[in-house]
Design an enzyme around this catalytic site. Sequence first.
Site, PDB file in Angstrom:
ATOM      1  N   GLU B 283      81.203 101.654  17.335  1.00  0.00           N
ATOM      2  CA  GLU B 283      81.568 103.059  17.110  1.00  0.00           C
ATOM      3  C   GLU B 283      80.592 103.749  16.170  1.00  0.00           C
ATOM      4  O   GLU B 283      80.987 104.511  15.286  1.00  0.00           O
ATOM      5  CB  GLU B 283      83.005 103.152  16.578  1.00  0.00           C
ATOM      6  CG  GLU B 283      84.024 102.591  17.561  1.00  0.00           C
ATOM      7  CD  GLU B 283      85.467 102.681  17.101  1.00  0.00           C
ATOM      8  OE1 GLU B 283      85.700 102.747  15.885  1.00  0.00           O
ATOM      9  OE2 GLU B 283      86.354 102.674  17.971  1.00  0.00           O
ATOM     10  N   ASP B 362      92.590  98.373  21.471  1.00  0.00           N
ATOM     11  CA  ASP B 362      92.596  98.803  20.072  1.00  0.00           C
ATOM     12  C   ASP B 362      94.010  99.139  19.622  1.00  0.00           C
ATOM     13  O   ASP B 362      94.357 100.310  19.503  1.00  0.00           O
ATOM     14  CB  ASP B 362      91.674 100.016  19.905  1.00  0.00           C
ATOM     15  CG  ASP B 362      91.469 100.406  18.446  1.00  0.00           C
ATOM     16  OD1 ASP B 362      91.828  99.596  17.567  1.00  0.00           O
ATOM     17  OD2 ASP B 362      90.949 101.508  18.202  1.00  0.00           O
ATOM     18  N   GLU B 390      98.719 103.169  13.322  1.00  0.00           N
ATOM     19  CA  GLU B 390      97.845 104.168  13.935  1.00  0.00           C
ATOM     20  C   GLU B 390      98.392 104.668  15.276  1.00  0.00           C
ATOM     21  O   GLU B 390      98.534 105.857  15.488  1.00  0.00           O
ATOM     22  CB  GLU B 390      96.442 103.583  14.117  1.00  0.00           C
ATOM     23  CG  GLU B 390      95.493 104.565  14.804  1.00  0.00           C
ATOM     24  CD  GLU B 390      94.074 104.031  14.895  1.00  0.00           C
ATOM     25  OE1 GLU B 390      93.823 102.910  14.429  1.00  0.00           O
ATOM     26  OE2 GLU B 390      93.213 104.752  15.436  1.00  0.00           O
TER      27      GLU B 390
END
Lengths: 681, 681
Positions: B283, B362, B390
């Site tokens: 990323e 993820d 998250e």
Amino acid sequence: MSPLPPTADHAWLPPDPGHDLGSRAVAIDATGPLGETVRAELVALTARHGGSVSSPEGATVVLMTADRAADAGIDLEALEEVGDIPDDGFALVRAAGNVAVVGGSDRGLLYGFHHVRRAGLDLDAPDGVEVDAPAHPIRMLDHWDNVAVHPVMGRVERGYSGGSLFYDDGRLRPDLTRVGHYARLLASVGINRVALNNVNVHAAEARLLTDRLHDVVRLAEVFRPQGITVYLSVSFSSPMTLGGLPTADPLEESVQSWWRAAVDRVYDAIPDFGGFVVKADSEGQPGPFGYGRTHGDGANMLGRALAPHGGEVFWRAFVYNHQQDWRDRSTDRARAAYDHFAPLDGTFDDNVILQVKHGPMDFQVREPVSPVIGAVPRTRLALELQVTQEYTGQQRHACYLAPMWSQVLGFPFGDDAAPSVSQLVAGAAGAAADASAEAHSGGVVAVSNVGADEHWTGHPFAQANLYALGRLAWDPDLSPEGILDEWLGATFDDDAVRDAARSIMTGSWQTYESYTAPLGVGWMVRPGHHYGPDVDGYEYTPWGTYHFADRDGIGVDRSVATGTGYAGLYPEPWASRYERPETTPDELLLFFHHVPYTHRLHSGKTVIQHIYDSHFEGVERVEEMVAAWEAVADRAPSAVAQRVGERLAEQLRSAVEWRDQINTYFLRKSGIPDEQGRTIY
Amino acid sequence: MSPLPPTADHAWLPPDPGHDLGSRAVAIDATGPLGETVRAELVALTARHGGSVSSPEGATVVLMTADRAADAGIDLEALEEVGDIPDDGFALVRAAGNVAVVGGSDRGLLYGFHHVRRAGLDLDAPDGVEVDAPAHPIRMLDHWDNVAVHPVMGRVERGYSGGSLFYDDGRLRPDLTRVGHYARLLASVGINRVALNNVNVHAAEARLLTDRLHDVVRLAEVFRPQGITVYLSVSFSSPMTLGGLPTADPLEESVQSWWRAAVDRVYDAIPDFGGFVVKADSEGQPGPFGYGRTHGDGANMLGRALAPHGGEVFWRAFVYNHQQDWRDRSTDRARAAYDHFAPLDGTFDDNVILQVKHGPMDFQVREPVSPVIGAVPRTRLALELQVTQEYTGQQRHACYLAPMWSQVLGFPFGDDAAPSVSQLVAGAAGAAADASAEAHSGGVVAVSNVGADEHWTGHPFAQANLYALGRLAWDPDLSPEGILDEWLGATFDDDAVRDAARSIMTGSWQTYESYTAPLGVGWMVRPGHHYGPDVDGYEYTPWGTYHFADRDGIGVDRSVATGTGYAGLYPEPWASRYERPETTPDELLLFFHHVPYTHRLHSGKTVIQHIYDSHFEGVERVEEMVAAWEAVADRAPSAVAQRVGERLAEQLRSAVEWRDQINTYFLRKSGIPDEQGRTIY
């Protein structure tokens, strides 16, 4: 600190042209800052081209204001035949091979100068008087510049040209040289007002009204010699945030007196200050609704503080519920400005101008004209356009917007004999209503696309939009093609470059439309930054921006019979035309109606095939743009060649992305294959 | 500066409990900082409950480390029968109504103390020896805390509990009292490692390694008395950004020596420093790929700098192409970690631990277990879990994650006799491969959910996730229900409150799953902040996260026969089971297969009806949660009552939004009505 680039290009005012005027003996009879500006222009021009600035007696060309025409021996009879020259207008008086440029005011003189610099003297024309005056008294640019960098919106909200020309790193730039150049560019196309800060007024910007006023003073000094009056965007809650009052209620005397005192201080420092721009009760900004007051109460309260000084309030009509429930199909954001403001017609003071976006939503690539414009005959109006390309490619895409603006300005609000949008905002409706044109004059306001970028506008070709905005605000009957030719002629030396740029720009608005949102549906962009496709990005949000696409069809039913009733807000014949799919123009079909993908357009195509075709064709058109520029790039100034090349490459990449995402979305949803069997993912 | 709240709740360590131990005569025979910690705990406990800290002779309970057991007169024979007590483990030796708590090390002693404080002494148990030791040597929390506020990610990346407990306003907090309380909470559940900064290492954070090292020293001082070793996330390009070298190539001697020197300086200041956590080539973070090197080259280079000091490298396997073309269906992000790291097995040094997210994507609410875990038997492994919620409600939703983690840890990598994920990361595969278990031990790493919030975790119930993470890292065979009961018992006094909280938390992971993304499809969240629904939000992006929904069906074909081949990365029987829709578990169906909306699940429902039903039922379940809490809220501490009430209200609002958007999206797309005729928009 991010310094301004050491040099910026000359845009449409390079030093060389102007030979026709600069090679002669010219005289000027004018005083004051604008007279000085014109004199300096003449001195520079004649020095470059071999002419001279002489006394009136020996001059071929004389420039003056109307009040001095008698002294200057001008043929007053001929002049009087045309009546008074409007303040911002000018007359060209031709006699025996000489020309007098007579400004209706200092500002008219400056515009007259720029006219002859640009158009030449035409000395062979017959004797007589020719008057040129702007159609719209108000010709304004709004800057959405932030003093302090905003954590989300950055240095310029919806700015695509680097940082702010005015502010940097939380303060006014020490060197305002480029602001001066910018003001000159604006004056050359007739802009007479500039608002200096973002309509979303954050903490640092709010203080321009009070302890940062010295920054406004300095900017006013730079704009003043170009005939441009400065304005501030102010927060309606300033009496609380800046003044420490417990309320900002417009009917509270303490609030009114706080504003009066604040305004008095501004005029002490800037006697020719213009006034305020206000975004109230809009997207989270405070406003009179918070106190149970009307927008008339709010605007007039500010107007009354400004009136003793001759100041104006630009009060934005961009009021809607941005926390709408997407499930609620009865609420229609397109109606909001009409529903809020049509009932208030006649309640605004004379120095309040209602600033109305050209379409009912928010600067989409295609919208109908806002029905508010025809609904408030007793209200001064400013048509708000957006030069900054928020939803039209963000100055990474070439998108010449003059054809859109031209259509909007020329739109007849009723039958063919009805006044156009341009006439309505200029004050025609009000004049018709009570024969007092003066009190009803308005005009055009546009969001600037200029920043600290060395090419001013990010994409060098986006300069053409700024140029065209000024020209159309002056004369809405100018053809977009003609304006483009003027701009090309003023900007590029090389014919091949001009031809390539013309071919790229011509039709580029429709090209952008073709590869983005089809048939007036709008809002298929990424939320937040508004660049690139996201068909459902706004579909389930509180923003009131929906397309309602399902497996069978798409579009918003805004008819009176079965929809939100929005179509009925227009006068005839528009109300009837927009009411039914059969009579709605193709390009607005999905704005007004929910139709099956198999609905056949006036073009003969089905909606779904139109979506596919327009997206494939849009990309092909961008490929042609890229090729056109590649063929001439080495003849253009290298910095421009490189920048345009980079932007066109991004435009192509982005157009392909739009094409593939939109086509894929609708193929997946409709299941109807492309008639031509092209690749859809 | 945003100050820490003056008080924070006690979480699962309120002062009152511990009567069983605190009311007796207890003795401690230990030195060093951890011995002091235990002694202070005992002093406080006995002072509160009427016991005393006495000499071993008169004590009912004696605590000591194994190496001092002989001196203390403990029954060594019994102890020797159980063999060596593992370092972090402890033994309870019961004889004649007395108990000796014998730690395998100082740390084991501390854990033994917390065990008897929590579980009581059970003095009626028969004489004998009972050993408790952690299944995983590594039990670590990663903090994604930023020293300086990040313009997008804020103070804690994916942090939902206020600011950082460590840093504020660009610097270390002057008062670290709460960090000490936090360390004690962690020690009480057996956490032995903490990484102190975000794996995305920005400029200010990078300098923790060099000129901000004094901040790390101070934090290490606070964690040390609780047996917790500190680690830093470091940027792979540090030799360039901090050292001014022209390269960060891991095979360059100058780079290696820069790292050696940096590491030496760290150990001079912190002799028990743990090592590094590295997110490389991931990323946008720099990594060895930039120099044409492997991740073995990169990790081992850092490992060799740390090895002389006994330090470790946690090297994240989260490497994938985040600039993928959504049109390209052959690239499968789920394969990426496997494809990158399986070939590197056996190339990593002994002090390198490969840190692998539990699923291949993820941290979605439902994913299969990462195939990497079974593919690198000669590599030390850490399973990465995410306590911070998250993608599971961001601590605004109650979502008890222990059942998910329990499933993951217990997943057998092969047939029923095959080692579980827990056994693999603990080192079983390596031990089987070459009989050197020591070199293969690994464990569990989790992203912390703690911040400066007065309840530590935003949602008070999210404390249960932190608690459960520690307990499962210690013993993966503990039942999530049992852990929840432990936590409830330690946290709330009132039985009715415990019952309500239990009913809210039990099944809350499945509830969250039911109203969000169905059947393993994932990624139907708003891009960027990852909160709330956006079915197509990631569909046409470069992130490799697609569902491919069209009017006929949905899901990703990851079969070997017709898809990306991902299913074949598992050992049997999983490869065969995942290969066909008929044998794939319902909850992962859309992760592995693209099926029609009319496909019938093992549950007997069609996919589309499952979507509708689960979303309606999920909201109903949240309504029950709200009601359960309302019934007992006035019996809970008022701050907790209010916070939980607010969060549940938001959970309900959000669940309704998820339900309506997801159902509407799929009704519009599929055209198939809900069998029960409920409202879909």
